[in-house]
Enzyme design. Sequence first.
Site, PDB file in Angstrom:
ATOM      1  N   GLY A  43      67.626  21.076  32.938  1.00 27.81           N
ATOM      2  CA  GLY A  43      67.329  22.500  32.791  1.00 27.81           C
ATOM      3  C   GLY A  43      68.442  23.467  33.141  1.00 27.81           C
ATOM      4  O   GLY A  43      68.543  24.539  32.557  1.00 27.81           O
ATOM      5  N   ASP A 103      59.772  26.819  40.879  1.00 27.88           N
ATOM      6  CA  ASP A 103      58.370  27.034  40.513  1.00 27.88           C
ATOM      7  C   ASP A 103      57.524  26.660  41.726  1.00 27.88           C
ATOM      8  O   ASP A 103      57.441  27.429  42.675  1.00 27.88           O
ATOM      9  CB  ASP A 103      58.071  26.187  39.274  1.00 27.88           C
ATOM     10  N   PHE A 152      54.599  30.451  31.547  1.00 28.58           N
ATOM     11  CA  PHE A 152      55.530  29.368  31.255  1.00 28.58           C
ATOM     12  C   PHE A 152      56.624  29.895  30.347  1.00 28.58           C
ATOM     13  O   PHE A 152      56.358  30.482  29.303  1.00 28.58           O
ATOM     14  CB  PHE A 152      54.811  28.187  30.600  1.00 28.58           C
TER      15      PHE A 152
END
Length: 186
Positions: A43, A103, A152
């Site tokens: 990511g 997160d 999201f």
Amino acid sequence: MFEDIDRILIDEETIRRELRRLAAELVKAFKGRDLLVIAVLKGSCVFASDLIRLLPLPLSLEFLSASSYGEGTESRGTVNLRFLSDDLRLSGRSVLLVDDILDTGRTLKAVKERLFELGADAVKTCVFLDKAARRAVDLQADFRCFEVEDVFVVGYGLDYAGRYRNLPYIAALRPEIYGGAPKSTS
Ligand code: IMP
Ligand code: MG
């Protein structure tokens, strides 16, 4: 290609501006140190690439891969870590751990603990996005580019089921794709 996208949350110009602001903070914090940037794959590949080019400091770059999601949008709580170098020297260096998004915090917490086990004595965390409302463990980012709402998101390295990492902006996924209403922390 864009059928899952709802709207753009952070555009390219805003990303460029905030990256410069963050880079200035990092330069101040790490000037004169032996800086080791460790980017968490996959990511953070886009964020880390853009960020290091804004840091006029001597630094080295390492990668590790962490996966906890599979195909879904919820962290499963178990984190698989894989280091790309066998001879990672951590002791005595200023480690900057770079990830795409904080997160629940489980991934970065696990990585940070592992780095200390491997001999690190100083680890700072730097994330592109911070979904503060979703935190499930006690961990704050030392540096962050943006705080985002509890939806999201994809783009700028972040994926949904492996796609959309190549979008140059941050977009929200259509809520019906990850189950309707925004998720709660519990
Ligand atoms: P955590 O362990 O719950 O903090 O999850 C961190 C990892 O989950 C991040 O490094 C991302 O790969 C992934 N993740 C969390 N939220 C999102 C999101 O909104 N979009 C895409 N990936 C996400
Ligand atoms: Mg990740």
